[in-house]
Design a protein around this motif. Sequence first.
Motif, PDB file in Angstrom:
ATOM      1  N   ASN A 146     -55.239 -30.925  -3.121  1.00 19.36           N
ATOM      2  CA  ASN A 146     -55.968 -30.934  -4.385  1.00 19.36           C
ATOM      3  C   ASN A 146     -56.146 -32.379  -4.869  1.00 19.36           C
ATOM      4  OD1 ASN A 146     -55.936 -27.912  -4.818  1.00 19.36           O
ATOM      5  ND2 ASN A 146     -53.733 -28.330  -4.767  1.00 19.36           N
ATOM      6  N   VAL A 148     -57.278 -35.715  -6.637  1.00 21.85           N
ATOM      7  CA  VAL A 148     -57.884 -35.999  -7.941  1.00 21.85           C
ATOM      8  C   VAL A 148     -59.198 -36.728  -7.740  1.00 21.85           C
ATOM      9  CG1 VAL A 148     -55.652 -36.130  -9.072  1.00 21.85           C
ATOM     10  CG2 VAL A 148     -56.693 -38.212  -8.133  1.00 21.85           C
ATOM     11  N   ASN A 508     -60.196 -26.749  -5.252  1.00 22.08           N
ATOM     12  CA  ASN A 508     -59.335 -27.813  -5.752  1.00 22.08           C
ATOM     13  C   ASN A 508     -58.702 -27.360  -7.077  1.00 22.08           C
ATOM     14  OD1 ASN A 508     -58.282 -30.216  -6.937  1.00 22.08           O
ATOM     15  ND2 ASN A 508     -59.700 -31.453  -5.730  1.00 22.08           N
ATOM     16  N   THR A 510     -57.021 -28.848  -9.240  1.00 20.19           N
ATOM     17  CA  THR A 510     -57.126 -29.772 -10.379  1.00 20.19           C
ATOM     18  C   THR A 510     -58.485 -29.660 -11.058  1.00 20.19           C
ATOM     19  OG1 THR A 510     -58.011 -31.619  -9.057  1.00 20.19           O
ATOM     20  CG2 THR A 510     -55.613 -31.392  -9.171  1.00 20.19           C
TER      21      THR A 510
END
Length: 531
Positions: A146, A148, A508, A510
């Motif tokens: 995941n 950023v 993902n 995030t």
Amino acid sequence: MMRKNIKISALLVLLFLASSCSDFVDINDDPNNPTQPTLSLLLPSTQISLASYFNSVNGGGSAVMQHFASGTLNRWNQTGTSFSTAWSGFYTATIPDLETVIREGTAQQAWGYVAIAKLQKAYLYSIMVDLWGDVPYSQAVSENANPVLDKGVDIYTNLFALIDEALVDMDKNFTIAAGADIFYQGSKVSWQRMANSLKLKLFNQIRLSDRQKAEAGIKALISSGVLIVDNAQDFAFQYGTNVTPNARHPWYVSWYGAGRGGYVSMPLVNNLKDSDDPRLRYYVFRQNSNVGLANSMNGEGYYGREPGDGAASPADANTRALIGIYPAGGLYDNGTIRTLTAANVYLNNTGAVSTSTSNSFKIPLSTSGDGTGAGILPLITNAMVKFIRAEAALNLGTGEDAAQLLADAVAAHLNSVSTLAGKNKGTTLPAATITGFANKIKTQFAAANDAGKMELLMTQKWIALFGNGVESYNDFRRTGLPKLGDLVSPLDVFPMRFYYSETELTSNETLINDREAIQRAQQTTPVFWDK
């Protein structure tokens, strides 16, 4: 510099051998299954994949910038699948393989391979920031499932440092097999010029967000003299002529296939014609010299569309105008353009056939003349560098002669068009035409006020960027130029950034909770350098 005529069969072998080198593991040390990737195979694989996936975003840029009059971005509409192929390709193929070259090349002290991989990485990430804004960078190739989204401004800072690292690496030991480098055949000085020209482009890109840094950086690069200054030094991908497997320019494959690719842009056609620009015959090939808009038989062959026209396509595969010999290696148009007059000096009917184009064709095209598909993908060119220097002279007080740089940029591009035509057995541009047209632009520039100078400069760059819609899209967001045509039927507001791949947003953790807001912001939020 001699360009390599790429054979697709060899390229496919390279891709097969190199695409997963980062995962090579064999405890038996079998010589047929090496534990270390072969850098001379992996590096050209990265170059092929970079060009291949760049084409996916290039089509979007060309559509939004009215180089084409087709595709959803021509109506300012995009979805989470619009650029998913490019996004996935960059992050699962190109970038991991570049990181492998950097890591393994460092271990082997193969600094030439390391330097080239770092420069390709810097170029690719700069394009990704320009198009998407914030993208995975620090965690892009890691065990983190995941990653950023790093801020675009921070990535740019890292890219300047990465380019400098590559320049230092080159001076350690630069040894590259010529066949391992599709772009420059292992030429150290060419890669040094590419590195500094990339920095020049990035400094110019941030001139609104960090004027002081841009001004100082550009002045230093100009003083160094180590920039792309000749067409032979262009950072460009050369396509081949093989049909099976296909090595030809993607636009050629699309536009000369049964689906015909789309429609040419009438604003582009009209600009070239109204400006007495000889590139019209090279950019657009008319299948029928009598057809007009809406497939009528009352025109002069430039059957394209106005921007934002979403009407269904009639049965016009044999009448719509096509992309020409530049940049796709298509056909040169030598038919009569009936409305040209004696006032037309550079776009004229000298040598034209009297009724229609003599290059009428049937599918498949013969490979004995022009129309082979051996086109180019211009990434950073001599013409682009001169346009950038002219813009900097106008806006950053670099002390260079903007008028002469503009004329030189136009001449450089006309020469590039002529060279490609010559390689594809088309009609080349006379030297007097190239010089005369470039001087005409220089005279117009001298007579214009400050706003007019900038408009002329960016319009000429827009014309010369036919073949690289990404850079034209960057320019427009930074300058608001050239003046684009009004859309017939827009589906959204002008896109400030490209949509993320929907797969990224939904996989993902995030991003998934905010995916709808994140995606919508792509349409309306400028990238960091667009002030």
